[in-house]
Design a protein around this motif. Structure first.
Motif: not given
Ligand SMILES: Cc1cc2nc3c(=O)[nH]c(=O)nc-3n(C[C@H](O)[C@H](O)[C@H](O)COP(=O)(O)OP(=O)(O)OC[C@H]3O[C@@H](n4cnc5c(N)ncnc54)[C@H](O)[C@@H]3O)c2cc1C
Ligand SMILES: Nc1ncnc2c1ncn2[C@@H]1O[C@H](COP(=O)(O)O)[C@@H](O)[C@H]1O
Lengths: 326, 264
Positions: A285-295, A309-316, B241-249
């Motif tokens: 299973n491959i999960v990717a977090i990247n701010k560039d939708s064309n990556a 990722l700086h916003k997502i990783l801590p919450k995750l 694909i998930i577009e991050d708009e609301d991070t909690a969600q």
């Protein structure tokens, strides 16, 4: 169609896995086309036993050359000498780095055609056809050779290792007069392991970080997420960040690093270059977090998250911990 | 001493690259730019010159490509090259790696460089191999993917790079051919003055005849690696694909996805 000549890279008494794959593939093609598969090894003090062991993978003969190891140009000299003295139609290399350099040098020396990053080879209508994915793997080009010898450099892990051989191969020593310029590069230190010894090969969950982490300190975000998963989890990295000194070499995935296939692979701030992909695409299973939708990584991930990722990783990390606790 | 830097014009990173299905060659109609990997090679040359580590008198940018490739040379000059050479001839179109490397080596022979620098890869061809082909034709020692380059003596360099088993350090005697990895340096931005002045620096245009290139060894028809056809890769089911708009969600959805697959 001629015989197959495969370069086999050895280090510290063992052959490289990709070389074993290439020997196996050469043997398969030789069996199909009525030729033979020979291997060539270049180094100091390579034993009969080690060289002969390539027989298990289908090489009938191993040409052993006494010369410097770890550098490409002496191998070009050796393979050019072997080609001059044999009837070879194809020179084959497993994935890695040296194979690219040797194969290209040999192409120049022989005036031969070369295909690199090859993922499949077949014999068809009396010819060898090589398949090479191009443009971020969005198309596969098929290549034939017009030169007497065709040179094929495989992509990492392209060929399956098969023990199809009957027993040890015949080992034959080949004397090679090295070019003057091949002697003008010398290995000072080889295989230096930079950074701590981390183990990523046994992990079920890998959190891999790339240049998108922004700094060495960014790896703390990956460490936190990995420990939230607990159990058999670890942190891994791309070459870009290992070269930058942000993470130990032992934790690098890819062409010049490790090949992994965990149950879950999470990529944070990784673009998904081919050289990285080849080391992790077998993950379940491959999960990717990247701010560039064309990556490019989104082309081969099962779940892609477009965001910072700086916003997502801590919450995750918090959410995984909560889930585990609850 | 003279350093030649090999540079290539490639489709801009923002352009969706595609193959023309009738010729099997890259569709080069879109916006183009200097291969970003080559800016690291120019920067490496500049650092050798500016630090005085080597007595570098001249940095020469060399390219093989169509007319438009002049712009890549202007960019190379704005980044520090003193002059440039443009090898351009219809006979070269469609050359494979081996033919390209041969043609570039013939062009370089006229310059007798002490050091040839290249990028780790071209952003379009991605062959990683032009350096090794050029080196064999020139009869020079060579190394690719170098991320640290130090001057050891009057004509000796120490180069580091990552290979199959970790980092290798190699001593290499000049003249030599070195392809640099993108971790070797942070390329500078050209100054406005350098951009404006780039067109005034000497630019030499060469045909295959000028460079002593055997026309029977170059071009698509004489290339030994022969493109026969292209096919589609096996289709893989597209990922979610998930577009991050609301991070909690977003995080909630990631956890649910992992949970469904029993990965937590
Ligand atoms: C011969 C050779 C061998 C190689 N071997 C290897 C190898 O073994 N392993 C390997 O990994 N590479 C290898 N490479 C290098 C490879 O080509 C890539 O350069 C490398 O994998 C890129 O690493 P990266 O993804 O960390 O960096 P980049 O390509 O720079 O990608 C960084 C990504 O982070 C994203 N990002 C930035 N900021 C954020 C943010 N705040 N939030 C979310 N995303 C963000 C960006 O959009 C970008 O996609 C090799 C190359 C060559 C030529
Ligand atoms: N047509 C060209 N003209 C000049 N230099 C080139 C050309 N093609 C490739 N190169 C150089 O070779 C390097 C490696 O390219 P490649 O082997 O195509 O990945 C590039 O970074 C350039 O420095």
């Amino acid at each position: 169609m001629g015989n197959f000549l495969v370069y086999a890279l050895d280090y510290q008494g063992a052959f490289n896995k990709n070389s074993l794959g290439a020997v196996s593939e050469g043997a398969r093609l030789a069996a199909e086309t009525g030729g033979e598969c020979h291997a060539i090894v270049v180094g100091e003090g390579i034993t009969d036993e080690l060289a002969g062991s390539l027989g298990a993978y289908g090489a009938t003969k191993v040409l052993r050359v006494d010369g410097p190891s770890g550098l490409a140009q002496p191998v070009v000299d050796a393979m050019a000498a072997a080609v001059a003295g044999g009837s070879y139609g194809t020179a084959l290399f497993g994935g890695g780095l040296l194979g690219f350099e040797v194969g290209a040098g040999l192409a120049a020396r022989l005036g031969a055609g070369v295909a690199m990053e090859v993922t499949a080879v077949r014999a068809e209508g009396g010819k060898i056809v090589a398949e090479r994915p191009i443009l971020g793997d969005s198309a596969i080009s098929q290549i034939e050779f017009r030169s007497p010898v065709g040179i094929i450099i495989a992509r990492l892990n392209a060929f399956e290792i098969r023990e199809s051989g009957a027993g040890p191969a015949t080992v034959e020593d080949l004397e090679v007069g090295f070019s003057d310029f091949s002697r003008r590069a010398q290995m000072v230190t080889r295989g230096e392991q930079r950074g701590a010894d981390v183990d990523i090969e046994g992990a079920d969950v890998l959190v891999a970080g790339g240049r998108g982490l922004g700094s060495a300190e960014g790896f703390a975000l990956c460490e936190d997420l990995a420990s939230a998963f607990g159990g058999s989890s670890a942190v891994a990295a791309t070459r870009a960040v290992v070269d930058a000194g942000w993470f130990p070499y032992a934790g690098q995935i890819g062409q010049t690093g490790k090949t992994v296939a965990p149950k879950l692979y999470i990529a944070a701030g990784i673009s998904g270059a081919i050289q990285h992909k080849v080391g992790m695409q077998a993950s379940e299973n491959i999960v990717a977090i990247n701010k560039d939708s064309n990556a490019p990584i989104f082309e081969f991930s099962d779940l892609g998250v477009v965001g910072d990722l700086h916003k997502i990783l801590p919450k995750l990390t918090e959410a995984v911990k909560a889930k585990k606790g609850g | 001493m003279k350093i030649c830097v090999l540079v290539k014009e490639v489709p801009d990173a923002a352009v969706q690259k595609r193959i023309d299905p009738t010729t099997g060659r890259m569709d080069r109609s879109g916006e183009k730019n200097l291969n970003p990997y080559d800016t690291h090679a120019i920067e490496a040359a500049m650092q050798l010159k500016e630090s005085g580590a080597l007595p570098v008198e001249e940095i020469v940018a060399v390219t093989m490509g169509p007319e438009s490739a002049v712009r890549a040379l202007h960019k190379a000059v704005s980044l520090g090259a003193d002059r440039s050479i443009h090898l351009s001839d219809a006979a070269l179109a469609g050359s494979d790696v081996a033919a390209t490397g041969y043609a570039l080596a013939q062009t370089l022979k006229r310059e007798s460089p002490d050091l040839v620098l290249l990028g780790q890869q071209s952003d379009d061809g991605e062959c990683y191999t032009v350096g090794a082909v050029v080196a064999d034709h020139l009869g020079m020692p060579s190394l690719t993917q170098v991320i640290k380059l130090e001057v050891e003596g009057a004509a000796t360099l120490t180069a580091e790079r990552q290979a199959e088993y970790g980092y290798d350090t190699v001593r290499i005697e000049l003249p030599a051919v070195i392809s640099v990895g993108d971790a070797i340096n942070e390329p500078r931005y050209p100054s406005l003055k350098a951009i404006m002045g780039a067109k005034k620096k000497p630019l030499e245009s060469l045909t295959t005849a000028d460079a002593g290139i055997d026309p029977d060894k170059v071009g698509g028809d004489h290339s030994a690696a022969h493109w026969v056809s292209a096919k589609e890769p096996p289709q893989k089911a597209a990922g979610q694909i998930i577009e991050d708009e609301d991070t909690a969600q977003t995080v909630e959805r990631i956890v649910a996805w992992l949970d469904e697959r029993k990965l937590i």
